[in-house]
Scaffold this motif. Sequence first.
Motif, short mmCIF file in Angstrom:
data_model
loop_
_atom_site.label_atom_id
_atom_site.label_comp_id
_atom_site.label_asym_id
_atom_site.label_seq_id
_atom_site.Cartn_x
_atom_site.Cartn_y
_atom_site.Cartn_z
N HIS A 10 -11.22 49.84 55.49
CA HIS A 10 -12.12 49.55 54.36
C HIS A 10 -11.69 50.35 53.14
O HIS A 10 -11.19 51.46 53.25
N ALA A 13 -6.58 48.25 49.10
CA ALA A 13 -6.22 47.03 48.37
C ALA A 13 -5.96 45.92 49.39
O ALA A 13 -5.65 46.19 50.55
N GLU A 14 -6.08 44.67 48.97
CA GLU A 14 -5.96 43.53 49.88
C GLU A 14 -4.64 43.56 50.67
O GLU A 14 -4.64 43.39 51.89
N ALA A 15 -3.52 43.76 50.00
CA ALA A 15 -2.23 43.78 50.69
C ALA A 15 -2.16 44.94 51.68
O ALA A 15 -1.69 44.79 52.81
N ASP A 16 -2.66 46.10 51.26
CA ASP A 16 -2.65 47.27 52.15
C ASP A 16 -3.56 47.03 53.35
O ASP A 16 -3.25 47.43 54.47
N ARG A 17 -4.68 46.37 53.12
CA ARG A 17 -5.62 46.08 54.20
C ARG A 17 -4.98 45.11 55.20
O ARG A 17 -5.08 45.29 56.40
N SER A 18 -4.26 44.11 54.68
CA SER A 18 -3.58 43.16 55.57
C SER A 18 -2.52 43.85 56.42
O SER A 18 -2.41 43.59 57.62
#
Length: 79
Positions: A10, A13-18
Amino acid sequence: MAQVMTPPVHGLAEADRSVALLDRIADTLRLPVAAFFPDEIEPGETVAQAADLVTAFMAIETVAARRTCLAYVRAMARP
């Protein structure tokens, strides 16, 4: 079987989360992340293979054998 605790994803960033989620899935399944991309060829691998092909081709001494080799490679490249 021991559980591997991975950090929550949580607030990333979106890419890091993916990337983090894919890492967690791979850890859970005890697989390398690369196992999810079996058909991908690394660009470096393609270049190395091309270099090997050129080196081998240049070592062929007869014109007829080179033509046969070239015809084979061209046939393999056609769908």
